[in-house]
Scaffold this active site. Structure first.
Site, PDB file in Angstrom:
ATOM      1  N   ALA A  60     -63.854 -76.931  -7.878  1.00 11.64           N
ATOM      2  CA  ALA A  60     -63.951 -77.057  -6.418  1.00 11.64           C
ATOM      3  C   ALA A  60     -63.989 -75.710  -5.677  1.00 11.64           C
ATOM      4  CB  ALA A  60     -62.801 -77.934  -5.917  1.00 11.64           C
ATOM      5  N   ARG A  67     -68.942 -74.461 -11.473  1.00  8.45           N
ATOM      6  CA  ARG A  67     -68.261 -75.734 -11.209  1.00  8.45           C
ATOM      7  C   ARG A  67     -66.797 -75.440 -10.925  1.00  8.45           C
ATOM      8  NH1 ARG A  67     -64.706 -74.879 -14.527  1.00  8.45           N
ATOM      9  NH2 ARG A  67     -63.932 -76.973 -14.106  1.00  8.45           N
ATOM     10  N   ASP A 118     -60.009 -81.756  -6.496  1.00  5.34           N
ATOM     11  CA  ASP A 118     -61.295 -81.588  -5.808  1.00  5.34           C
ATOM     12  C   ASP A 118     -61.203 -81.954  -4.335  1.00  5.34           C
ATOM     13  OD1 ASP A 118     -62.047 -81.871  -8.768  1.00  5.34           O
ATOM     14  OD2 ASP A 118     -63.795 -80.992  -7.760  1.00  5.34           O
ATOM     15  N   ASN A 166     -59.458 -85.779  -8.593  1.00  5.28           N
ATOM     16  CA  ASN A 166     -59.649 -84.710  -9.586  1.00  5.28           C
ATOM     17  C   ASN A 166     -60.461 -85.292 -10.742  1.00  5.28           C
ATOM     18  OD1 ASN A 166     -59.167 -81.989 -10.522  1.00  5.28           O
ATOM     19  ND2 ASN A 166     -57.820 -82.861 -12.057  1.00  5.28           N
ATOM     20  N   ARG A 226     -73.029 -81.685  -4.551  1.00  3.70           N
ATOM     21  CA  ARG A 226     -71.925 -82.444  -5.144  1.00  3.70           C
ATOM     22  C   ARG A 226     -71.054 -82.997  -4.005  1.00  3.70           C
ATOM     23  NH1 ARG A 226     -68.945 -80.065 -10.264  1.00  3.70           N
ATOM     24  NH2 ARG A 226     -68.855 -82.294 -10.738  1.00  3.70           N
TER      25      ARG A 226
HETATM   26  O1  MRU Z   1     -66.889 -81.428 -12.584  1.00  5.35           O
HETATM   27  P1  MRU Z   1     -66.090 -80.165 -12.488  1.00  5.35           P
HETATM   28  O2  MRU Z   1     -66.018 -79.393 -13.758  1.00  5.35           O
HETATM   29  O3  MRU Z   1     -66.530 -79.319 -11.311  1.00  5.35           O
HETATM   30  O4  MRU Z   1     -64.609 -80.678 -12.147  1.00  5.35           O
HETATM   31  C1  MRU Z   1     -63.616 -79.725 -11.906  1.00  5.35           C
HETATM   32  C2  MRU Z   1     -62.287 -80.324 -11.679  1.00  5.35           C
HETATM   33  O5  MRU Z   1     -62.106 -81.512 -11.627  1.00  5.35           O
HETATM   34  C3  MRU Z   1     -61.162 -79.362 -11.411  1.00  5.35           C
HETATM   35  O6  MRU Z   1     -59.943 -79.862 -11.871  1.00  5.35           O
HETATM   36  C4  MRU Z   1     -61.048 -79.141  -9.885  1.00  5.35           C
HETATM   37  O7  MRU Z   1     -62.291 -78.852  -9.330  1.00  5.35           O
HETATM   38  C5  MRU Z   1     -60.100 -78.040  -9.563  1.00  5.35           C
HETATM   39  S1  MRU Z   1     -60.737 -76.470 -10.035  1.00  5.35           S
HETATM   40  C6  MRU Z   1     -59.632 -75.284  -9.543  1.00  5.35           C
END
Ligand code: MRU
Length: 352
Positions: free
Chosen positions: A51, A49, A237, A247, A92
């Site tokens: 982005a 997980r 994201d 985000n 996603r």
């Molecule tokens: O649902 P997730 O854990 O994938 O969400 C991740 C986030 O919101 C992070 O802050 C974002 O992807 C940036 S990761 C460098």
């Protein structure tokens, strides 16, 4: 610099190996697979997980799909690759890095024979991974300069090595600021409902021996008001062309609280997270996840059966709350329409 943690890799035997993040912090379980559908599943289940990492995982997944394709005809291989990309893409919707990586991979094989395409896809997936790490390190240097001396930085969710090819975006800035000696402490929010802050950011900060305190999401306002926070740094994201930032859910309220308490609010993200084709945050698709993630904790119900639940995984912070966006090509500031375009196009970093 401390040894860098890398959460995914391509193995010499043609498999992909990744850390299953759903098992952290209790267990460090590594999964090996040659099946791109297993990668798609891992993205869906949040085993991988963040982005940038889901873009990298999808790129490796597409390389796996091309290797597994039995198509002899060039068109057949392309059709198989496109079908695999559709499955990976559907996992996603919010993080644009996923579509960005897949489109970059597919564009490469438009006019190639199938054997060459298999090689090119693997080479490109590796390049995407390596560029991400190098970009994060540059982002860290730009970001570290913005962190006030002796400060305590608040971060949300996990935007560290675990969420990227390695090093991290927001946590990369934290890491670089710690190494530069201007950051003394981190405040990590637990990040309900899936606890990426408590499980993952805390794990990374402990591994990196960076001092930190974990707080419930609901303690963010009090902590800021007590004057304990020098800056908030989060990942993203998807960043719309006007600088609105999608985000992890809860980011928007931190940005408003930071504004209220006159604390700078920074977003650290690679240019692969900037979506110039999406004009504002209102057009960013927000992933809605299973109600079970809210109504139960690790298999135990915490709400009465049948409770109506809403579980948006992300929110959008309007650009007016964003002090600056830190990228690998420099720091973008308002007006974001211009500055984001320039960091996306830039060879020359726009430093702020
Ligand atoms: O649902 P997730 O854990 O994938 O969400 C991740 C986030 O919101 C992070 O802050 C974002 O992807 C940036 S990761 C460098």
């Amino acid at each position: 610099m401390s040894e860098m943690f890398v959460p995914i890799e391509w193995l010499a035997d043609g498999k992909v190996r990744f850390l299953d993040q759903t098992r952290l912090p209790q267990e460090e379980v590594w999964v090996e697979t040659a099946d791109y559908e297993r990668i798609a599943d891992a993205i869906r289940r949040l085993e991988v997980r963040g982005a940038p990492l889901i873009g990298i995982a999808a790129a490796y997944g597409l390389a796996l799909a091309a290797r597994a394709s039995r198509a002899k005809e060039d068109d057949g291989l392309r059709a198989d690759a496109r079908a695999a990309a559709d499955i990976l893409r559907s996992t996603r919707p919010t993080a644009v890095n996923l579509a960005w990586a897949l489109d970059r991979m597919l564009a490469l094989i438009e006019n190639t024979c199938s054997d060459e395409a298999r090689l090119l896809l693997l080479r490109e997936a590796r390049a995407i991974h390596e560029e991400d790490i190098a970009g994060n390190q540059r982002m860290g240097q730009y970001g570290a300069e913005l962190i006030p001396a002796d400060s305590n930085v608040m971060t949300h969710c996990n935007a560290g090595a675990l969420a990227t090819g390695g090093y991290g975006t927001a946590l990369g800035v934290v890491r670089a600021a710690w190494e530069a000696g201007n950051l003394v402490h981190v405040t990590a929010t637990e990040t309900r409902p899936l606890l990426q802050g408590a499980r993952l950011t805390a794990w990374e900060l402990r591994e990196g021996a960076i001092p930190f305190t974990l707080i419930p999401d609901s303690a963010a306002g009090l902590t800021m008001r007590r004057g304990r926070i020098g800056a908030v740094v989060v990942g993203a994201d998807r960043i719309a062309a006007n600088g609105d930032v999608a985000n992890k859910i809860g980011t928007y309220q931190l940005a408003v609280l930071a504004h209220e308490n006159e604390i700078p609010f920074y977003v650290a993200a690679p240019i692969s997270t900037i979506d110039l084709a999406t004009p504002t945050g209102d057009e960013i698709p927000i992933e809605e996840r299973s109600p079970d993630e809210v109504s139960s904790v690790r298999g135990t119900d915490i709400a009465p059966q049948g409770t109506d639940v809403s579980n948006p995984a992300f929110d959008v912070t309007p650009n007016k709350y964003v002090t600056a966006i830190i990228t690998e090509n420099g720091v973008a500031r308002a007006p974001y329409g211009e500055s984001l375009r320039s960091v996306c196009e830039a060879g020359v970093p726009a430093r702020g």
